[in-house]
Design a protein around this motif. Structure first.
Motif, PDB file in Angstrom:
ATOM      1  N   ASN A 189      -0.688   4.305 -40.512  1.00  0.00           N
ATOM      2  CA  ASN A 189      -1.951   3.940 -39.866  1.00  0.00           C
ATOM      3  C   ASN A 189      -3.027   4.921 -40.313  1.00  0.00           C
ATOM      4  O   ASN A 189      -3.177   6.005 -39.757  1.00  0.00           O
ATOM      5  CB  ASN A 189      -1.785   3.963 -38.342  1.00  0.00           C
ATOM      6  N   SER A 195      -8.280   2.901 -36.175  1.00  0.00           N
ATOM      7  CA  SER A 195      -6.840   3.145 -36.082  1.00  0.00           C
ATOM      8  C   SER A 195      -6.340   3.037 -34.638  1.00  0.00           C
ATOM      9  O   SER A 195      -5.175   2.710 -34.404  1.00  0.00           O
ATOM     10  CB  SER A 195      -6.490   4.517 -36.669  1.00  0.00           C
ATOM     11  N   ASP A 312     -14.011   8.595 -37.676  1.00  0.00           N
ATOM     12  CA  ASP A 312     -12.817   8.241 -36.901  1.00  0.00           C
ATOM     13  C   ASP A 312     -12.637   9.356 -35.875  1.00  0.00           C
ATOM     14  O   ASP A 312     -11.930  10.313 -36.089  1.00  0.00           O
ATOM     15  CB  ASP A 312     -11.593   8.055 -37.800  1.00  0.00           C
ATOM     16  N   PHE A 333       0.846   8.331 -38.703  1.00  0.00           N
ATOM     17  CA  PHE A 333      -0.602   8.442 -38.563  1.00  0.00           C
ATOM     18  C   PHE A 333      -1.191   9.403 -39.601  1.00  0.00           C
ATOM     19  O   PHE A 333      -0.592  10.422 -39.942  1.00  0.00           O
ATOM     20  CB  PHE A 333      -0.975   8.959 -37.171  1.00  0.00           C
ATOM     21  N   THR A 335      -5.104  10.016 -39.370  1.00  0.00           N
ATOM     22  CA  THR A 335      -6.370   9.525 -38.837  1.00  0.00           C
ATOM     23  C   THR A 335      -6.935  10.521 -37.835  1.00  0.00           C
ATOM     24  O   THR A 335      -6.333  11.560 -37.546  1.00  0.00           O
ATOM     25  CB  THR A 335      -6.168   8.150 -38.164  1.00  0.00           C
TER      26      THR A 335
END
Length: 386
Positions: A189, A195, A312, A333, A335
């Motif tokens: 992700n 996300s 993000d 992840f 992000t």
């Protein structure tokens, strides 16, 4: 990734890494970006003219009187990691940069080498074409669903939890009402500002509040503005990228006395992320006044253009989320970097690859950035960032 955020701002690589236990992003990021530029390693047979220019320039950040001691500790910590930075007193700052007004400045942290900026859009296109030449298939579409299996297990404390494994991703292709099923063993992700939505599609955060199952991925889109202005009497060619105590920042753009800059809003000032319209009043009221106070020549400038893009944004501690989810066992992840993702990308990419292939971090221990910190309430925070 469901959507992509514009990457039009020249990305800076500062040496001052503010949390040594996690990502050594700036030194590694600098070496990586410089090698991409100098050795042109992203050229392909179908794109032989690619060149991602790296602009080497120092970075200068200020600390106010309440943060001077903190800045000194951070500078010493970064120096121990090999960062070439020094602290400068207000008098030293005035001598080296006579165009600076040092009112309210306790210390300045100045990079001596290994800093600069580059065009992230150009680099992104080079990376995209390079991996395509190596056989990677890139699909443009929107993730709409995950198909997964689950089983209940008992933890060492006697608690029952449900473990999930994703087997298939449904991707809605552009200009189509149908979806494309994609079988998968691993899902990474890296959907940036969206996300958190991708995590929800996988069932993350949908359990009872206060439990690991109910812990959400706290990443959401936050809109940020970048302004470009002209100032005939502005600082000269050796101007570093400057980060003010107010949070405002700027750097030169080219040779014609043009500059880029901006400032992150406070929580109360956060703009609507539903569009990418630029608020020009934000420059007049929040960006220009502190910059003109710090650089008196900026009292007379003219804004020429502006644009907006997305961070993000990790609402928990404004730092990245790296590694696997503890319950959705094959979702990883990369992000939540809140504006520092590209400068940390080489380190994060290596760490995620090691976790996927080896099952643990090897070269770089990013355990403090695991998802479980949200459930445990263990924040990883920085100071004096912009």
């Amino acid at each position: 990734m469901t959507y992509s955020a514009p990457v039009q701002q020249g990305t800076g690589l500062p040496q001052l890494s503010l949390f040594s236990h996690s990502i050594p992003g700036p030194p590694l990021g600098f070496l990586w970006a410089a090698s991409v530029s100098n050795f042109r390693c992203l050229r392909t047979s179908s794109f032989p003219s690619f060149q991602s220019t790296f602009y080497g320039t120092s970075m200068l950040s200020f600390a106010g009187f309440g943060k001077g001691r903190c800045a000194h500790g951070e500078q010493r910590q970064s120096a121990e990691e090999g960062a070439k930075v020094c602290l400068m007193s207000p008098e030293q700052l005035r001598n080296k940069f006579p165009w600076i007004n040092t009112d309210g400045v306790a210390l300045g942290s100045y990079g001596l080498e290994g800093e600069g900026w580059f065009d992230p859009w150009c680099l992104l296109q080079g990376l995209r074409r390079k991996v395509q030449s190596m056989g990677v298939l890139i699909c443009h579409g929107e993730v709409t669903r995950f198909v997964s299996s689950s089983n209940r297990v008992e933890t060492t404390s006697g608690e029952e939890v449900t473990l999930k494994r994703i087997h298939e991703v449904h991707v809605k292709m552009d200009h189509s009402v149908e979806y494309q099923p994609v079988e998968c063993a691993i899902v990474i992700n890296a959907a940036g500002a969206w996300s958190g939505q991708i995590a929800e599609l996988a069932g993350i955060g949908k359990g009872p509040p206060g439990t690991l199952q109910g812990t959400k991925l706290p990443v959401e889109p936050r809109k940020r503005y970048v302004y470009s202005w002209h100032c005939p009497q502005g600082p000269g060619l050796e101007t570093p990228l400057v980060a003010d105590t107010s949070g405002a920042y700027f750097r030169r753009e080219g040779l014609g006395n043009n500059y880029l800059g901006g400032c992150s809003p406070t929580e109360e000032e956060e703009p609507d992320p539903g569009n990418l319209e630029v608020d020009h009043d934000f420059f007049q009221n929040k960006v220009w006044p502190p910059l003109a106070q710090r650089v008196p020549a900026f009292e007379s400038l003219k804004v020429r253009s502006a644009w907006a893009g997305y961070y993000d944004y990790n609402t928990f501690d404004q730092n990245g989320v790296v590694g696997p989810h503890p319950l959705v066992v094959n979702m990883y992840f990369a992000t939540g970097f809140s504006g520092h993702g590209l400068q940390q990308a080489p380190a994060v990419g290596r760490a995620v690859a090691e976790m996927v292939l080896e099952g643990h971090f090897q070269t770089i221990n990013l355990s403090p950035l695991l998802f479980t910190r949200f459930y445990l309430g263990e924040k990883v925070q920085e100071h004096n960032i912009f």
